[in-house]
Design a protein around this motif. Structure first.
Motif, PDB file in Angstrom:
ATOM      1  N   ALA A   4      15.066   7.748 -17.541  1.00 37.01           N
ATOM      2  CA  ALA A   4      16.079   6.736 -17.651  1.00 37.01           C
ATOM      3  C   ALA A   4      17.087   6.557 -18.951  1.00 37.01           C
ATOM      4  O   ALA A   4      16.292   6.990 -19.951  1.00 37.01           O
ATOM      5  CB  ALA A   4      15.404   5.187 -17.227  1.00 37.01           C
ATOM      6  N   TYR A   5      18.115   5.808 -18.824  1.00 35.99           N
ATOM      7  CA  TYR A   5      18.873   5.744 -20.016  1.00 35.99           C
ATOM      8  C   TYR A   5      18.044   4.958 -21.245  1.00 35.99           C
ATOM      9  O   TYR A   5      18.131   5.062 -22.327  1.00 35.99           O
ATOM     10  CB  TYR A   5      20.076   5.069 -19.868  1.00 35.99           C
ATOM     11  N   ALA A   6      17.499   4.106 -20.540  1.00 34.65           N
ATOM     12  CA  ALA A   6      16.653   2.966 -21.497  1.00 34.65           C
ATOM     13  C   ALA A   6      15.296   3.597 -22.308  1.00 34.65           C
ATOM     14  O   ALA A   6      15.133   3.266 -23.295  1.00 34.65           O
ATOM     15  CB  ALA A   6      15.893   1.847 -20.609  1.00 34.65           C
ATOM     16  N   ASP A   7      14.860   4.765 -21.701  1.00 36.33           N
ATOM     17  CA  ASP A   7      14.034   5.662 -22.557  1.00 36.33           C
ATOM     18  C   ASP A   7      14.734   6.347 -23.746  1.00 36.33           C
ATOM     19  O   ASP A   7      13.801   6.413 -24.677  1.00 36.33           O
ATOM     20  CB  ASP A   7      13.665   6.854 -21.484  1.00 36.33           C
TER      21      ASP A   7
END
Length: 92
Positions: free
Chosen positions: A86-89
């Protein structure tokens, strides 16, 4: 006459998948390249090294090589592995 059969790799500048499903039959060089004394360019008298035959699949390339008496070896394509995240990672 020896040749190699391989699947066309994706260019580093390419984001799409155009032309990556083609298989290429290339002949091995019969003689070493040598430098031209006048210009310094490298070249040889082997015209088979300039030939690249394109096929839709590996079986067609192997059939062509077998029909024309060309001993060809197939270079297998390594499997692709995608790292899904995910982008949040990116911010952990």
């Amino acid at each position: 006459m020896q040749a190699r059969i391989y699947k066309r790799p994706k260019s580093a500048m390419q984001s799409g998948k155009a032309l990556v499903d083609q298989w290429i039959l290339e002949f091995d060089p019969a003689e070493a390249k040598k430098a031209d004394p006048l210009m310094g360019w490298s070249g040889s008298g082997d015209t088979q090294a300039q030939v690249q035959l394109k096929f839709p699949d590996c079986a067609a390339a192997q059939a062509y090589a077998e029909k024309h008496g060309i001993s060809a070896r197939v270079h297998a394509v390594p499997p692709k592995t995608l790292k899904l995240q995910a982008y949040a990672d990116n911010f952990r």
